[in-house]
Design a protein around this motif. Structure first.
Motif, PDB file in Angstrom:
ATOM      1  N   MET A   1       0.851  -1.183   0.000  1.00  0.00           N
ATOM      2  CA  MET A   1       0.000   0.000   0.000  1.00  0.00           C
ATOM      3  C   MET A   1       0.891   1.238   0.000  1.00  0.00           C
ATOM      4  O   MET A   1       1.772   1.375   0.835  1.00  0.00           O
ATOM      5  CB  MET A   1      -0.895   0.002   1.244  1.00  0.00           C
ATOM      6  N   ASN A   2       0.651   2.131  -0.952  1.00  0.00           N
ATOM      7  CA  ASN A   2       1.437   3.360  -0.956  1.00  0.00           C
ATOM      8  C   ASN A   2       0.683   4.476  -0.234  1.00  0.00           C
ATOM      9  O   ASN A   2      -0.528   4.575  -0.292  1.00  0.00           O
ATOM     10  CB  ASN A   2       1.850   3.772  -2.370  1.00  0.00           C
ATOM     11  N   THR A   3       1.460   5.286   0.480  1.00  0.00           N
ATOM     12  CA  THR A   3       0.903   6.329   1.330  1.00  0.00           C
ATOM     13  C   THR A   3       1.570   7.653   1.000  1.00  0.00           C
ATOM     14  O   THR A   3       2.797   7.727   0.864  1.00  0.00           O
ATOM     15  CB  THR A   3       1.145   5.999   2.820  1.00  0.00           C
ATOM     16  N   VAL A   4       0.739   8.706   0.892  1.00  0.00           N
ATOM     17  CA  VAL A   4       1.248  10.055   0.710  1.00  0.00           C
ATOM     18  C   VAL A   4       0.671  10.934   1.812  1.00  0.00           C
ATOM     19  O   VAL A   4      -0.381  10.636   2.380  1.00  0.00           O
ATOM     20  CB  VAL A   4       0.909  10.642  -0.674  1.00  0.00           C
ATOM     21  N   VAL A   5       1.390  12.007   2.113  1.00  0.00           N
ATOM     22  CA  VAL A   5       0.953  12.972   3.114  1.00  0.00           C
ATOM     23  C   VAL A   5       0.736  14.311   2.422  1.00  0.00           C
ATOM     24  O   VAL A   5       1.606  14.774   1.670  1.00  0.00           O
ATOM     25  CB  VAL A   5       2.002  13.124   4.244  1.00  0.00           C
ATOM     26  N   PHE A   6      -0.421  14.912   2.684  1.00  0.00           N
ATOM     27  CA  PHE A   6      -0.714  16.261   2.194  1.00  0.00           C
ATOM     28  C   PHE A   6      -0.834  17.167   3.410  1.00  0.00           C
ATOM     29  O   PHE A   6      -1.838  17.140   4.115  1.00  0.00           O
ATOM     30  CB  PHE A   6      -1.999  16.261   1.361  1.00  0.00           C
ATOM     31  N   ASP A  29      -2.969   4.822  -2.488  1.00  0.00           N
ATOM     32  CA  ASP A  29      -4.024   4.077  -1.790  1.00  0.00           C
ATOM     33  C   ASP A  29      -4.467   4.808  -0.525  1.00  0.00           C
ATOM     34  O   ASP A  29      -5.619   4.724  -0.125  1.00  0.00           O
ATOM     35  CB  ASP A  29      -3.510   2.686  -1.379  1.00  0.00           C
ATOM     36  N   ARG A  30      -3.516   5.495   0.094  1.00  0.00           N
ATOM     37  CA  ARG A  30      -3.775   6.146   1.383  1.00  0.00           C
ATOM     38  C   ARG A  30      -3.246   7.574   1.331  1.00  0.00           C
ATOM     39  O   ARG A  30      -2.073   7.792   1.011  1.00  0.00           O
ATOM     40  CB  ARG A  30      -3.067   5.353   2.474  1.00  0.00           C
ATOM     41  N   VAL A  31      -4.119   8.529   1.626  1.00  0.00           N
ATOM     42  CA  VAL A  31      -3.736   9.937   1.682  1.00  0.00           C
ATOM     43  C   VAL A  31      -3.968  10.419   3.105  1.00  0.00           C
ATOM     44  O   VAL A  31      -5.106  10.406   3.584  1.00  0.00           O
ATOM     45  CB  VAL A  31      -4.561  10.806   0.697  1.00  0.00           C
ATOM     46  N   ILE A  32      -2.890  10.803   3.763  1.00  0.00           N
ATOM     47  CA  ILE A  32      -3.005  11.368   5.098  1.00  0.00           C
ATOM     48  C   ILE A  32      -2.971  12.882   4.959  1.00  0.00           C
ATOM     49  O   ILE A  32      -1.978  13.453   4.501  1.00  0.00           O
ATOM     50  CB  ILE A  32      -1.867  10.897   6.019  1.00  0.00           C
ATOM     51  N   VAL A  33      -4.069  13.523   5.318  1.00  0.00           N
ATOM     52  CA  VAL A  33      -4.120  14.972   5.334  1.00  0.00           C
ATOM     53  C   VAL A  33      -3.635  15.385   6.723  1.00  0.00           C
ATOM     54  O   VAL A  33      -4.309  15.141   7.724  1.00  0.00           O
ATOM     55  CB  VAL A  33      -5.541  15.494   5.040  1.00  0.00           C
ATOM     56  N   GLN A  81       4.766   5.888   7.684  1.00  0.00           N
ATOM     57  CA  GLN A  81       5.251   5.059   6.580  1.00  0.00           C
ATOM     58  C   GLN A  81       4.822   5.595   5.213  1.00  0.00           C
ATOM     59  O   GLN A  81       4.445   4.850   4.316  1.00  0.00           O
ATOM     60  CB  GLN A  81       4.802   3.612   6.764  1.00  0.00           C
ATOM     61  N   ALA A  82       4.925   6.917   5.069  1.00  0.00           N
ATOM     62  CA  ALA A  82       4.586   7.569   3.799  1.00  0.00           C
ATOM     63  C   ALA A  82       5.800   7.580   2.882  1.00  0.00           C
ATOM     64  O   ALA A  82       6.927   7.792   3.333  1.00  0.00           O
ATOM     65  CB  ALA A  82       4.109   8.988   4.049  1.00  0.00           C
ATOM     66  N   GLN A  83       5.536   7.360   1.618  1.00  0.00           N
ATOM     67  CA  GLN A  83       6.598   7.384   0.622  1.00  0.00           C
ATOM     68  C   GLN A  83       6.799   8.778   0.033  1.00  0.00           C
ATOM     69  O   GLN A  83       7.857   9.086  -0.505  1.00  0.00           O
ATOM     70  CB  GLN A  83       6.299   6.406  -0.527  1.00  0.00           C
ATOM     71  N   ALA A  84       5.744   9.615   0.107  1.00  0.00           N
ATOM     72  CA  ALA A  84       5.833  10.922  -0.549  1.00  0.00           C
ATOM     73  C   ALA A  84       4.959  11.962   0.140  1.00  0.00           C
ATOM     74  O   ALA A  84       3.981  11.629   0.812  1.00  0.00           O
ATOM     75  CB  ALA A  84       5.424  10.801  -2.023  1.00  0.00           C
ATOM     76  N   LEU A  85       5.340  13.199  -0.077  1.00  0.00           N
ATOM     77  CA  LEU A  85       4.535  14.351   0.305  1.00  0.00           C
ATOM     78  C   LEU A  85       3.866  14.888  -0.953  1.00  0.00           C
ATOM     79  O   LEU A  85       4.470  14.878  -2.022  1.00  0.00           O
ATOM     80  CB  LEU A  85       5.408  15.462   0.891  1.00  0.00           C
ATOM     81  N   ILE A  86       2.659  15.357  -0.813  1.00  0.00           N
ATOM     82  CA  ILE A  86       1.961  16.036  -1.896  1.00  0.00           C
ATOM     83  C   ILE A  86       1.954  17.514  -1.546  1.00  0.00           C
ATOM     84  O   ILE A  86       1.573  17.898  -0.439  1.00  0.00           O
ATOM     85  CB  ILE A  86       0.495  15.543  -2.032  1.00  0.00           C
TER      86      ILE A  86
END
Length: 157
Positions: A1-6, A29-33, A81-86
């Motif tokens: 599962m890929n996770t990004v943070v905004f 798959d997962r967006v953490i605001v 465990q986020a791979q990227a920031l948006i």
């Protein structure tokens, strides 16, 4: 599962933010605001209200989580465990600033990437500050922010 943070302060959430969150939800798959606690700013809405407004505005999106945060964004991303920031950019000045932040975050967390999403023309002019100013002067914010934001402003009067 890929996770990004905004990340952002979201004071209040705008239609520009929602566009970026929606686009991010198509990329991961997962967006953490990540709702920032920024002690150097005096927010219009308290942290819980900002989180509640974001939850209401994004309830139709799968895989979106609203999480308050304080501290270093690179550490927050690692913890979740986020791979990227948006990050959204509206123009060249934003891009220059976001590239610098990206380099800092990558230095602190070498596994963290930053994805810069350009704002669409229909939302690039929208900022939380604009929404607050338009509301303060009895303007219509319905094209700038979700309905729950207008309701929250009205309830605070």
């Amino acid at each position: 599962m890929n996770t990004v943070v905004f990340p952002g302060s979201f004071d209040p959430v705008t239609n520009g933010h929602l566009d970026l969150i929606t686009r991010a939800s198509c990329l991961a798959d997962r967006v953490i605001v990540a709702v920032a606690i920024n002690s150097s700013k005096k927010p219009w809405f308290d942290l819980q209200t900002r989180c509640d407004l974001l939850s209401e505005a994004t309830k139709h999106l799968n895989g979106v989580e609203i999480v308050p945060f304080n501290g270093l964004l690179a550490e927050f991303a690692k913890t979740h465990q986020a791979q990227a920031l948006i990050r959204g950019i509206r123009g060249g000045t934003d891009a220059d600033y976001e590239i610098q932040l990206s380099q800092v975050n990558h230095t602190l967390n070498p596994e963290l990437e930053t994805i810069l999403l350009p704002a669409h023309a229909r939302t690039a002019f929208i900022s939380s500050t604009i929404v607050k100013e338009v509301f303060k002067h009895q303007g219509d914010i319905s094209l700038l922010a979700p309905a729950c934001v207008q309701q929250a402003f009205i309830e605070q009067q």
